[in-house]
Design a protein around this motif. Structure first.
Motif, short mmCIF file in Angstrom:
data_model
loop_
_atom_site.label_atom_id
_atom_site.label_comp_id
_atom_site.label_asym_id
_atom_site.label_seq_id
_atom_site.Cartn_x
_atom_site.Cartn_y
_atom_site.Cartn_z
N ILE A 86 0.83 -1.20 0.00
CA ILE A 86 0.00 0.00 0.00
C ILE A 86 0.87 1.26 0.00
O ILE A 86 0.59 2.21 -0.73
N CYS A 87 1.94 1.26 0.79
CA CYS A 87 2.82 2.43 0.81
C CYS A 87 3.43 2.71 -0.56
O CYS A 87 3.55 3.86 -0.98
N GLU A 88 3.80 1.65 -1.26
CA GLU A 88 4.35 1.83 -2.61
C GLU A 88 3.30 2.41 -3.55
O GLU A 88 3.59 3.29 -4.37
N THR A 89 2.07 1.93 -3.43
CA THR A 89 0.97 2.48 -4.25
C THR A 89 0.76 3.95 -3.92
O THR A 89 0.59 4.78 -4.82
N LEU A 90 0.77 4.28 -2.64
CA LEU A 90 0.53 5.67 -2.24
C LEU A 90 1.62 6.60 -2.74
O LEU A 90 1.33 7.74 -3.13
N THR A 91 2.86 6.15 -2.77
CA THR A 91 3.94 6.98 -3.29
C THR A 91 3.68 7.30 -4.75
O THR A 91 3.88 8.44 -5.19
N GLY A 92 3.17 6.34 -5.51
CA GLY A 92 2.83 6.57 -6.91
C GLY A 92 1.69 7.56 -7.07
O GLY A 92 1.50 8.14 -8.14
N LEU A 93 0.90 7.76 -6.01
CA LEU A 93 -0.22 8.71 -6.04
C LEU A 93 0.15 10.03 -5.36
O LEU A 93 -0.72 10.83 -5.03
N SER A 94 1.45 10.23 -5.12
CA SER A 94 1.98 11.45 -4.48
C SER A 94 1.60 11.57 -3.01
O SER A 94 1.51 12.67 -2.48
N TYR A 95 1.35 10.46 -2.36
CA TYR A 95 1.18 10.44 -0.90
C TYR A 95 2.46 9.86 -0.32
O TYR A 95 2.55 8.68 -0.03
N ASP A 96 3.46 10.69 -0.14
CA ASP A 96 4.75 10.20 0.34
C ASP A 96 4.74 9.90 1.84
O ASP A 96 5.48 9.04 2.30
N PHE A 97 3.93 10.62 2.58
CA PHE A 97 3.89 10.43 4.02
C PHE A 97 2.45 10.23 4.46
O PHE A 97 1.60 11.09 4.24
#
Length: 137
Positions: A86-97
């Motif tokens: 999920i964290c990797e997916t979020l990084t791709g959506l510009s949710y780094d933190f």
């Protein structure tokens, strides 16, 4: 004549696609009044767009099997935790933190509205620049 056959084939193909029924399952987080899909499961075929309970039940099963009933630290067959996916997916959506968010299960039937499965992760998700971390409340 060939053009007419091609057009009829195209109309038949479009009509067949419109009659297909499907179910989508996803994991979402809520932030700032926005629901963000953080993981999507493979589409589930249905025989009818009226099969809401079947879709919901299959999604509940998919989510439980993938996350061991909502555990963000469950190790997947790929050797990553559910939370890391999920964290990797979020990084791709510009949710780094992402800090202190529960993950919720939803399902959708035939392009209708997303509906809550009644599932939430048993622990919170925290991501730091694409990497899962233990949450500190």
């Amino acid at each position: 004549m060939k053009l007419a056959i091609v057009l009829l084939a195209l109309v038949a193909a479009v009509s067949a696609q419109q009659n297909e029924a499907w179910c989508r399952c996803g994991a979402f987080i809520t932030s700032d009044d926005v629901e963000t899909m953080v993981y999507e499961f493979p589409e589930i075929p249905l025989t009818s767009c009226e099969e809401h309970n079947k879709c919901k039940n299959k999604c509940v099963t998919e989510i439980n099997e993938f996350s061991h009933y909502g555990d963000m630290w469950e190790i997947t067959p790929e050797g990553k935790t559910v939370g890391q996916f999920i964290c990797e997916t979020l990084t791709g959506l510009s949710y780094d933190f992402v800090h202190n968010h529960y993950v919720y299960g939803y399902y959708e039937v035939c392009g209708g509205p997303w509906e809550y499965t009644g599932q939430a992760s048993t622990n919170m998700l925290c991501c730091d620049d694409g990497f899962q971390e233990h949450c500190i409340e």
